[in-house]
Design an enzyme around this catalytic site. Sequence first.
Site, mmCIF file in Angstrom:
data_model
loop_
_atom_site.group_PDB
_atom_site.id
_atom_site.type_symbol
_atom_site.label_atom_id
_atom_site.label_comp_id
_atom_site.label_asym_id
_atom_site.label_seq_id
_atom_site.Cartn_x
_atom_site.Cartn_y
_atom_site.Cartn_z
ATOM 1 N N GLY A 48 4.632 3.150 11.679
ATOM 2 C CA GLY A 48 3.886 4.398 11.784
ATOM 3 C C GLY A 48 3.439 4.656 13.209
ATOM 4 O O GLY A 48 4.106 4.270 14.176
ATOM 5 N N SER A 49 2.297 5.285 13.339
ATOM 6 C CA SER A 49 1.797 5.719 14.638
ATOM 7 C C SER A 49 1.157 4.569 15.406
ATOM 8 O O SER A 49 0.795 3.530 14.831
ATOM 9 C CB SER A 49 0.762 6.826 14.458
ATOM 10 O OG SER A 49 -0.410 6.308 13.813
ATOM 11 N N ARG B 174 -1.782 4.777 16.773
ATOM 12 C CA ARG B 174 -3.178 4.727 16.339
ATOM 13 C C ARG B 174 -3.326 3.926 15.049
ATOM 14 O O ARG B 174 -4.209 3.075 14.922
ATOM 15 C CB ARG B 174 -3.725 6.142 16.145
ATOM 16 C CG ARG B 174 -5.235 6.160 15.854
ATOM 17 C CD ARG B 174 -5.782 7.568 15.793
ATOM 18 N NE ARG B 174 -5.368 8.247 14.561
ATOM 19 C CZ ARG B 174 -5.832 9.426 14.164
ATOM 20 N NH1 ARG B 174 -6.695 10.073 14.929
ATOM 21 N NH2 ARG B 174 -5.421 9.980 13.049
ATOM 22 N N GLY B 175 -2.435 4.176 14.075
ATOM 23 C CA GLY B 175 -2.504 3.448 12.813
ATOM 24 C C GLY B 175 -2.211 1.975 12.981
ATOM 25 O O GLY B 175 -2.907 1.115 12.433
ATOM 26 N N CYS C 96 11.990 7.291 14.331
ATOM 27 C CA CYS C 96 11.326 6.512 15.375
ATOM 28 C C CYS C 96 12.219 6.350 16.590
ATOM 29 O O CYS C 96 11.751 5.993 17.668
ATOM 30 C CB CYS C 96 10.915 5.139 14.830
ATOM 31 S SG CYS C 96 12.286 4.239 14.080
ATOM 32 N N GLU D 30 4.630 10.299 22.923
ATOM 33 C CA GLU D 30 5.550 10.745 21.882
ATOM 34 C C GLU D 30 5.075 12.044 21.239
ATOM 35 O O GLU D 30 3.893 12.211 20.946
ATOM 36 C CB GLU D 30 5.677 9.664 20.802
ATOM 37 C CG GLU D 30 6.625 10.028 19.669
ATOM 38 C CD GLU D 30 6.690 8.964 18.585
ATOM 39 O OE1 GLU D 30 7.678 8.955 17.831
ATOM 40 O OE2 GLU D 30 5.743 8.146 18.482
ATOM 41 N N LYS E 164 0.880 -1.162 0.000
ATOM 42 C CA LYS E 164 0.000 0.000 0.000
ATOM 43 C C LYS E 164 0.929 1.227 0.000
ATOM 44 O O LYS E 164 1.600 1.516 0.982
ATOM 45 C CB LYS E 164 -0.903 -0.044 1.226
ATOM 46 C CG LYS E 164 -1.586 1.211 1.730
ATOM 47 C CD LYS E 164 -2.241 2.099 0.705
ATOM 48 C CE LYS E 164 -3.002 3.232 1.402
ATOM 49 N NZ LYS E 164 -2.116 4.290 1.956
ATOM 50 N N GLU F 136 5.613 -1.533 13.889
ATOM 51 C CA GLU F 136 6.516 -0.706 14.675
ATOM 52 C C GLU F 136 5.810 0.617 14.884
ATOM 53 O O GLU F 136 5.435 1.279 13.913
ATOM 54 C CB GLU F 136 7.835 -0.507 13.933
ATOM 55 C CG GLU F 136 8.818 0.360 14.687
ATOM 56 C CD GLU F 136 9.932 0.865 13.794
ATOM 57 O OE1 GLU F 136 10.281 2.056 13.906
ATOM 58 O OE2 GLU F 136 10.438 0.078 12.980
#
Length: 531
Positions: free
Chosen positions: A241-242, A244-245, A302, A394, A184, A265
């Site tokens: 990514g985050s 939440r994601g 990160c 973060e 994606k 991650e």
Amino acid sequence: MAIQGKNIIGYSVSSENPRTFKSYVPASGSGLPEQFHAATLEEVNRATALADKAFSSYSQIAPSKRADFLCAICDEILAAGDELLERASLETGLPIARLQGERARTINQLTQFADLLREGSWVEACIDTAMPDRTPLPKPDIRKKLIPIGPVVVFGSSNFPFAYSVAGVDTGPALAAGNPVIVKAHPAHPGVCDLTAQAIVAAAKRTGMPDGVFSMLYDDGYEVGAALVKHPVSRAVGFTGSIRGGMALHKLAQERAEPISVFAEMGSVNPVVVLPEYLKQNAIKLAKTLAASVTLGAGQFCTNPGLIFVTKTEGLDLFEENYKKEILRTPPATMLTAGICNNFYKLRQEVFNQSDVDAFAVSTESSGLETQSQASVARVRGKSFIANPKLHEEVFGPFSLLIVCENTRELHEAVSTLQGQLTTSLMAEQDEAFRNLDLIQDLSKICGRFIMNGVPTGVEVCPSMHHGGPFPSATDARFTSVGRHSILRFVRPQSYQDWPDALLPDELKNDNPLGIYRLLNNELSREKIRS
């Protein structure tokens, strides 16, 4: 190589969806002319069907041939030359020199997996031969190896357009293991994704890989990604990514009729813990080192050191004076997207608004461009940090929170409130490290990489690197996304009992034609069967 702006489905391109979006130049706030077509659900189904079909043959291709494929990808990426680097710089705002290094890292990653495939030990071949005369029961012949799991869905990250994107740390090991990959594409750098995907397809054709071994789909929203995760053909997900994601994808994967693993991650504040004697001896040097690490790449790593723990001791005033000086002289920096920059300012302000927090240092005013960030440091007492979980979160960008504790006891109490991290750094003289073994033990429990007297930015790609950590830094602390062992995310063990030698996988045959290392009859040492 021209940018197509179309979804790559196996060896063909498709653009049925009239909905399009454009890429963006964060350094100027302007757009680029190419249009990128968001994938339709029908295209998702075509890509997954091709991947499913390709798995049957690709998983059986000799490891040496898959290694040739990975090396061909390296060749094609390098052949894209300055065009790829310049497009990456336009779409991310990152300097060419940084991108040259990242491209080299990507090539290195793929090359290491090619070497691993040719060496062969990654399959962990294990053989227990039969003992028909054993009493009271005979022992069967049992042999085991790791095998690929099936099509893998990869979500690229925004901050590494090469190393964590289309040909990055998830795609490389998934392909090496024998799994087709569907990427994606990240909407923050769609042109880079396009050019890299074309390189992979060219390499696949050149080395005779099956149609469908690789596909890439566009979307600037969430529909395509969700459909790929939920599709019954998908067998694992790689994501950077985050929180939440990552957790949204994890939830989708667990709600399937057949749940799958999401190797995500996610967030990490990478605490740096400074003990008193080290601070006293290294105040000025430490201030410069930390400021450089916090602001590196506009703080968009990160492994950015987001929390710095110190105590009220000799050297603190000198450290604070120099740390503030270094932050104040840091020029405004371009962030990857306007959305990331806006979120940085939002989260920074939320920290500044917390009780007992002061804006310790804020760098030069930005130019007014919506992607320009300011290096910033907030400061809080250890007692207030312990009581306020909001301060543990973060802030993605050039930001750190300085936590000033009354003594090492309060410092220990403060770090004991932290959740899982990718890294933890301990700054200590050797003798004071031995005096704080309990603190060291507690710090080791919350991180994947434990650093002594160094900053966390910079991740070496080597077999000993573990890039992952306890939740919420990653969804599974047992696996790394960097280095050769990252291949273990995309394989599973399978045992073969009493199979004739001719029908066994090559790695498990008595006369192994691959010459790999195998574990025989539970012996602790590996014996090389044949060179």
